[in-house]
Enzyme design. Structure first.
Site, PDB file in Angstrom:
ATOM      1  N   THR A  24       0.752  -1.344   0.046  1.00  0.00           N
ATOM      2  CA  THR A  24       0.064   0.138  -0.068  1.00  0.00           C
ATOM      3  C   THR A  24       0.789   1.322   0.073  1.00  0.00           C
ATOM      4  OG1 THR A  24      -1.245  -1.404   1.427  1.00  0.00           O
ATOM      5  CG2 THR A  24      -1.844   0.983   1.466  1.00  0.00           C
ATOM      6  N   VAL A  55     -10.858  -8.076  -0.093  1.00  0.00           N
ATOM      7  CA  VAL A  55     -10.498  -6.714   0.316  1.00  0.00           C
ATOM      8  C   VAL A  55      -9.715  -6.828   1.437  1.00  0.00           C
ATOM      9  CG1 VAL A  55     -11.635  -4.646   1.419  1.00  0.00           C
ATOM     10  CG2 VAL A  55     -12.896  -5.947  -0.438  1.00  0.00           C
ATOM     11  N   ASP A  64      -7.040  -4.420   4.269  1.00  0.00           N
ATOM     12  CA  ASP A  64      -7.106  -3.419   5.474  1.00  0.00           C
ATOM     13  C   ASP A  64      -7.368  -2.050   5.136  1.00  0.00           C
ATOM     14  OD1 ASP A  64      -4.450  -3.664   4.570  1.00  0.00           O
ATOM     15  OD2 ASP A  64      -4.317  -2.076   6.027  1.00  0.00           O
TER      16      ASP A  64
HETATM   17  N1  GLY Z   1      -2.180  -3.815   2.961  1.00  0.00           N
HETATM   18  C1  GLY Z   1      -2.883  -3.918   1.812  1.00  0.00           C
HETATM   19  C2  GLY Z   1      -3.540  -5.014   1.670  1.00  0.00           C
HETATM   20  O1  GLY Z   1      -3.256  -6.170   2.269  1.00  0.00           O
HETATM   21  O2  GLY Z   1      -4.680  -5.030   0.747  1.00  0.00           O
END
Ligand code: GLY
Length: 283
Positions: free
Chosen positions: A166, A195, A197
């Site tokens: 991310t 989906v 976090d």
């Molecule tokens: N942190 C990004 C995801 O796991 O989608």
């Protein structure tokens, strides 16, 4: 008057070769804060820059699902608890801008085809975020699945070490108001519809009067620990921002890639158990 603070990152596991992206995004955020601009605009600017940089796993250049599609998640939240998010959105250039539009509706999170339809109604043009580099990584992932060449701890697709996460940004403006944002193409080995976090308030981002938190890493593990809210709660109880980030990181085994950025009343914090390209203007 508070001094403006910005922190940006390119994801847990991002190489330091792309630290220029974090800096460019951070400076775009700072320019929004010049002359009394809002933390909300600063974070939006930063994440647009990071989504448009094909080297990051967000917006154009996002990782692909096992069926070859790019489904993206993004979220933004301000200290008055206003928030907007999209999940598994396709065919848009800047998911963070759609998330910001969601903020203007009575809702917090729009998903999938209906999020795409909302984006089109709001005037967002069709855009293909799939890059040649993302296709190469996708083919490598499929080959590894076919060969069963996964680390033992990744049998449930957990703890996978090849995660390039991310992007995120947090900001405090000169009035002392905060904002947190995040955007992602997800992680390696994702089923369509998965989906993580990033679009979930409390997990991928949190913001309130004590500060702003944005995290990166393995989404499922972050959701289970409600990481952003956990770090925020420490700050709200008086923990220094850096100490709260360090404590948040300690909730995870070292095999799980995690990164945290935050800004509070006392300044900026950053903690990551991998390399991470990040930037701040704070001392
Ligand atoms: N942190 C990004 C995801 O796991 O989608």
């Amino acid at each position: 008057m508070a001094s403006p603070v910005v922190v940006t990152h390119c994801g847990a596991g991002s190489t330091l070769e792309i630290v220029d992206a974090a800096e460019t995004a951070g400076r775009a955020a700072l320019s929004a804060l010049d002359g009394g601009g809002r933390a909300l605009d600063a974070v939006t600017n930063a994440i647009v820059v990071l989504e448009d940089d094909e080297r990051t796993n967000a917006g154009t250049g996002s990782r692909l699902r096992i069926d070859g599609r790019a489904q993206m998640d993004a979220s933004i939240m301000t200290e008055d608890l206003e928030s907007g998010a999209v999940a598994a959105i396709e065919g848009v250039r800047n998911p963070i801008l759609v998330a910001r539009k969601v903020m203007e509706t009575p809702h917090v999170l729009l998903v999938g085809a209906d999020a795409v339809a909302f984006a089109r109604r709001m005037g967002f043009q069709s855009h293909n975020p799939v890059t040649a580099a993302a296709k190469v990584r996708w083919k490598e992932s499929l080959d590894r699945i076919r060969r069963g060449d996964l680390p033992p701890h990744a049998r449930k697709w957990r703890d996978f070490r090849d995660l390039a996460g991310t992007v995120g940004a947090v900001a405090r403006d000169s009035r002392g108001h905060f904002c947190a944002g995040s955007s992602t193409g997800g992680t390696a080995f994702m089923m369509p519809g998965r989906v993580g976090d990033t679009p979930i308030v409390g997990a991928g981002i949190y913001c309130g009067s004590a500060g702003a938190v944005s995290v990166t890493g393995h989404g499922e593990e972050i959701i289970r620990r409600v990481l952003s809210k956990s770090v925020y709660d420490l700050m709200a109880r008086g923990r220094r921002t850096q100490a709260a980030c360090d404590e948040g990181l300690r909730l995870f085994k070292k095999t799980i890639p995690i990164g945290i950025i935050a800004v509070g009343k006392d300044g900026a914090g950053e903690a990551c158990n991998r390399k991470m390209a990040w930037w701040t203007n704070a001392p």
